[in-house]
Design a protein around this motif. Structure first.
Motif, PDB file in Angstrom:
ATOM      1  N   UNK A  40       0.940  -1.323  -0.033  1.00 36.44           N
ATOM      2  CA  UNK A  40       0.198  -0.087   0.146  1.00 36.44           C
ATOM      3  C   UNK A  40       0.819   1.407   0.003  1.00 36.44           C
ATOM      4  N   UNK A  41       1.921   1.101   0.792  1.00 37.93           N
ATOM      5  CA  UNK A  41       2.782   2.539   0.678  1.00 37.93           C
ATOM      6  C   UNK A  41       3.560   2.606  -0.397  1.00 37.93           C
ATOM      7  N   UNK A  42       3.696   1.538  -1.220  1.00 33.35           N
ATOM      8  CA  UNK A  42       4.209   1.638  -2.574  1.00 33.35           C
ATOM      9  C   UNK A  42       3.262   2.218  -3.589  1.00 33.35           C
ATOM     10  N   UNK A  43       2.080   2.192  -3.379  1.00 31.23           N
ATOM     11  CA  UNK A  43       1.013   2.711  -4.036  1.00 31.23           C
ATOM     12  C   UNK A  43       0.676   4.250  -3.996  1.00 31.23           C
ATOM     13  N   UNK A  44       0.920   4.591  -2.605  1.00 32.51           N
ATOM     14  CA  UNK A  44       0.214   5.945  -2.125  1.00 32.51           C
ATOM     15  C   UNK A  44       0.660   6.958  -3.202  1.00 32.51           C
ATOM     16  N   UNK A  45       1.615   7.146  -3.918  1.00 33.31           N
ATOM     17  CA  UNK A  45       1.717   8.041  -4.663  1.00 33.31           C
ATOM     18  C   UNK A  45       1.228   8.331  -5.904  1.00 33.31           C
ATOM     19  N   UNK A  46       1.300   7.278  -6.689  1.00 37.66           N
ATOM     20  CA  UNK A  46       0.720   6.918  -8.018  1.00 37.66           C
ATOM     21  C   UNK A  46      -0.743   6.880  -7.943  1.00 37.66           C
ATOM     22  N   UNK A  47      -1.150   6.100  -6.987  1.00 39.25           N
ATOM     23  CA  UNK A  47      -2.701   5.607  -7.131  1.00 39.25           C
ATOM     24  C   UNK A  47      -3.174   5.929  -5.596  1.00 39.25           C
ATOM     25  N   UNK A  48      -3.164   7.006  -4.960  1.00 36.98           N
ATOM     26  CA  UNK A  48      -3.667   7.223  -3.512  1.00 36.98           C
ATOM     27  C   UNK A  48      -4.913   6.503  -3.163  1.00 36.98           C
ATOM     28  N   UNK A  49      -5.920   6.642  -4.148  1.00 34.47           N
ATOM     29  CA  UNK A  49      -7.169   5.841  -3.808  1.00 34.47           C
ATOM     30  C   UNK A  49      -7.283   4.372  -3.750  1.00 34.47           C
ATOM     31  N   UNK A  50      -6.454   3.725  -4.553  1.00 36.12           N
ATOM     32  CA  UNK A  50      -6.182   2.190  -4.353  1.00 36.12           C
ATOM     33  C   UNK A  50      -5.279   2.007  -3.115  1.00 36.12           C
ATOM     34  N   UNK A  51      -4.456   2.841  -2.726  1.00 37.64           N
ATOM     35  CA  UNK A  51      -3.478   2.813  -1.290  1.00 37.64           C
ATOM     36  C   UNK A  51      -4.297   2.853  -0.174  1.00 37.64           C
ATOM     37  N   UNK A  52      -5.479   3.807  -0.370  1.00 40.74           N
ATOM     38  CA  UNK A  52      -6.506   3.774   0.928  1.00 40.74           C
ATOM     39  C   UNK A  52      -6.998   2.219   1.135  1.00 40.74           C
ATOM     40  N   UNK A  53      -7.672   1.821  -0.073  1.00 35.74           N
ATOM     41  CA  UNK A  53      -8.455   0.528   0.010  1.00 35.74           C
ATOM     42  C   UNK A  53      -7.397  -0.481   0.545  1.00 35.74           C
ATOM     43  N   UNK A  54      -6.243  -0.467   0.198  1.00 36.71           N
ATOM     44  CA  UNK A  54      -5.003  -1.200   0.581  1.00 36.71           C
ATOM     45  C   UNK A  54      -4.939  -1.322   2.163  1.00 36.71           C
ATOM     46  N   UNK A  55      -4.625   0.047   2.531  1.00 42.63           N
ATOM     47  CA  UNK A  55      -4.423   0.186   3.820  1.00 42.63           C
ATOM     48  C   UNK A  55      -5.629  -0.391   4.670  1.00 42.63           C
ATOM     49  N   UNK A  56      -6.771   0.082   4.307  1.00 43.19           N
ATOM     50  CA  UNK A  56      -7.925  -0.396   5.282  1.00 43.19           C
ATOM     51  C   UNK A  56      -8.085  -1.885   5.274  1.00 43.19           C
ATOM     52  N   UNK A  57      -7.499  -2.586   4.133  1.00 47.61           N
ATOM     53  CA  UNK A  57      -7.593  -4.051   4.191  1.00 47.61           C
ATOM     54  C   UNK A  57      -6.532  -4.577   5.286  1.00 47.61           C
ATOM     55  N   UNK A  58      -5.489  -3.713   5.739  1.00 54.11           N
ATOM     56  CA  UNK A  58      -4.768  -4.515   6.737  1.00 54.11           C
ATOM     57  C   UNK A  58      -5.233  -4.976   8.087  1.00 54.11           C
ATOM     58  N   UNK A  59      -6.295  -4.014   8.705  1.00 53.17           N
ATOM     59  CA  UNK A  59      -6.613  -4.411   9.886  1.00 53.17           C
ATOM     60  C   UNK A  59      -7.616  -5.645   9.988  1.00 53.17           C
ATOM     61  N   UNK A  60      -8.276  -5.976   8.674  1.00 58.16           N
ATOM     62  CA  UNK A  60      -9.148  -7.038   8.190  1.00 58.16           C
ATOM     63  C   UNK A  60      -8.305  -8.339   8.222  1.00 58.16           C
ATOM     64  N   UNK A  61      -7.137  -8.376   8.160  1.00 63.09           N
ATOM     65  CA  UNK A  61      -6.236  -9.500   8.218  1.00 63.09           C
ATOM     66  C   UNK A  61      -6.003  -9.903   9.549  1.00 63.09           C
ATOM     67  N   UNK A  62      -6.257  -9.264  10.518  1.00 60.12           N
ATOM     68  CA  UNK A  62      -5.612  -9.615  11.861  1.00 60.12           C
ATOM     69  C   UNK A  62      -6.924 -10.178  12.481  1.00 60.12           C
ATOM     70  N   UNK A  63      -6.545 -11.292  13.499  1.00 57.82           N
ATOM     71  CA  UNK A  63      -7.341 -12.033  14.304  1.00 57.82           C
ATOM     72  C   UNK A  63      -7.675 -11.159  15.453  1.00 57.82           C
ATOM     73  N   UNK A  64      -7.028 -10.250  15.931  1.00 59.30           N
ATOM     74  CA  UNK A  64      -7.346  -9.260  16.939  1.00 59.30           C
ATOM     75  C   UNK A  64      -6.526  -8.002  16.839  1.00 59.30           C
ATOM     76  N   UNK A  65      -6.979  -7.025  17.148  1.00 60.94           N
ATOM     77  CA  UNK A  65      -6.487  -5.735  16.888  1.00 60.94           C
ATOM     78  C   UNK A  65      -5.116  -5.572  17.528  1.00 60.94           C
TER      79      UNK A  65
END
Length: 497
Positions: A40-65
């Motif tokens: 997601x950090x690699x995408x943030x400059x060229x495609x910030x919209x897609x980077x947001x989606x990728x960053x928001x997907x990180x918490x969903x992968x965790x079993x607990x916060x």
């Protein structure tokens, strides 16, 4: 540098250019979560919209916060705020705040949240962003008051009060400042020495409010109270703000000396803090020097000397130079060539007094040799409107700095030479008495009488009487006495422009 440190980046840097985490950051880890975060950090400059989606997907992968979810939300919120997606930013900020209770350490969450608030404060530039900021602050207060994190709650309250000042919401600001002062007191009502810094920041905001409202009475009381706070170790910028407002207060009271001192202290504090406001306050310092009529160059001090040739204040440097040389034409030319100086409301309000002083001195200097002259003559030579010439002369006559009468019908000024003639007569009487005294001393004194063995010719005594080098200026000798020059009453001439 951690991902928090990029909050403090200058506004002219790429707003999406966030640094990678240090290796010592909390890094639990599932490899898939970590890869998703850095992708997601690699995408943030060229495609910030897609980077947001990728960053928001990180918490969903965790079993607990945990740490990765916290960091992913932080990055998403920053991008959303930068893209003006304020509603989404608020929703995800609420989610982020649920992590501070147990998912991350107290010190890490406190640092992260405080830096994020600093970041959005610097990034916000319109009313919609300010509303989002206010919601961020309110949510932060609710969270950290509930967790008894008093320090971050105080910091957030100060930021919220600053927002109210920027919005000129003085009612909310007054209420918030009272809340901060109360939080900075112990149970017995005495000031808590450990919270003096926050109390001083609250004073600074309140002082700015009363300065904007031009309530000098309340401002003066708060200013004196702020100067007595000794338990604080404030950021020098806070002290710069307080001293700057104090200088403006003293200026409004025409207390030039105290204003000069306050502006100088303000400049030093802003300079120490690296604040650009130091340039503007240095201009105020130069302005005060001219209002004082001081002959001391404000750039002679060790602190201000490095700025003598700074192009940002070159106009003020030239202005004070022309003022100290009484060069009204150069002074007027500088003001005309640098109209941006008057864009500062405070300078615009006070420069008129300096200009008036310059023009008044120029008028007195110009009319000194004349017994009569026209308003148009003054206007032409000093290059100011006839109406202003008449105003200046009117003040000079009322203040008895010029003995004259204005003939408004013909636009002429007639100087009253009666006083001048009286002064010349007194001078004539005095020189006559001095001449008699010299004659008596030289002719009758024992010290000047020739003895029997050596006598001086009478011609020598006579020449000593009449040719003694008496300094009389324009007065001439006649028969051993001094008299005024021909023309009698002042020898003045007329100027009809």
């Amino acid at each position: 540098m951690s991902d928090d440190d990029d909050f403090m980046a200058d506004s002219d840097q790429e707003q999406y250019d966030f640094e990678y985490e240090d290796d010592d950051e909390p890094a639990d880890g599932d490899v898939d979560i970590e890869n998703k975060y850095y992708n997601a950090k690699q995408m943030k400059t060229e495609d910030p919209e897609a980077a947001i989606e990728e960053f928001l997907g990180v918490p969903k992968l965790e079993d607990q916060k945990g740490d990765w979810g916290f960091k992913g939300l932080k990055q998403a919120i920053k991008l959303e705020f930068a893209l003006q997606k304020y509603d989404d930013a608020v929703i995800h900020y609420k989610e982020l705040l649920t992590y501070v209770k147990s998912a991350v350490t107290r010190s890490y969450s406190e640092k992260s949240i405080n830096n994020m608030l600093d970041y959005i404060e610097k990034t916000a530039n319109d009313s919609t962003a300010y509303r989002c900021m206010e919601e961020f602050y309110s949510l932060t207060l609710e969270t950290f008051q509930a967790t008894n994190n008093e320090r971050l709650a105080l910091k957030t309250n100060v930021k919220l009060a600053k927002l109210y000042l920027d919005k000129k919401d003085y009612s909310s600001l007054s209420s918030k400042v009272r809340e901060i002062h109360k939080a900075c007191q112990r149970e017995d009502g005495q000031a808590d020495p450990g919270k003096g810094t926050y109390s001083l920041e609250a004073y600074a905001l309140e002082i700015q409010m009363y300065a904007e409202m031009k309530n000098n009475k309340r401002l003066k009381a708060l200013y004196q109270k702020a100067l007595t706070v000794r338990s604080a170790v404030p950021h020098p910028k806070v002290q710069g703000v307080i001293r700057e407002c104090g200088g403006k207060m003293h200026m409004s009271e025409e207390n030039w000396k105290e204003a000069q001192s306050a502006f100088f202290e303000s400049f030093k504090n802003y300079d120490e803090a690296g604040s650009m406001q130091r340039i503007q306050v240095l201009k105020y310092l130069v302005l005060t020097t001219m209002l004082m009529g001081s002959t001391i160059n404000p750039f002679d001090s060790q602190e201000t000397k490095p700025y003598r040739n700074d192009p940002r204040i070159s106009a003020m440097t030239e202005l004070v130079d022309s003022y100290q040389r009484d060069d009204v034409h150069r002074y007027e030319a500088i003001l005309k060539e640098n109209s941006d100086l008057l864009e500062d409301k405070f300078i615009a309000e006070n420069i008129d007094e300096v200009s008036r002083t310059m023009r008044t001195k120029a008028v007195l200097k110009l009319v000194a040799p004349y017994s009569r002259f026209t308003l148009a003559f003054i206007s032409k030579h000093i290059k100011i409107p006839v109406s202003e010439v008449q105003d200046i002369l009117g003040v000079l006559i009322v203040e008895k700095k010029l003995k004259a009468k204005i003939d408004q019908e013909h636009g002429t000024i007639i100087v009253d030479n009666a006083e001048n003639a009286e002064q010349i007569q007194r001078l004539h009487d005095w020189t006559s008495a001095m001449s008699d005294l010299w004659s008596t001393v030289l002719n009758d004194s024992e010290g000047f009488k020739p003895d029997d063995t050596q006598s001086a010719p009478s011609s020598y005594l006579m020449s000593s009487t009449f040719d003694a080098p008496i300094s009389t200026g324009p007065l001439r000798t006649s028969g051993g006495r001094l008299r005024p020059p021909k023309g009698g009453k002042g020898g003045k001439v007329s100027a009809w422009g």
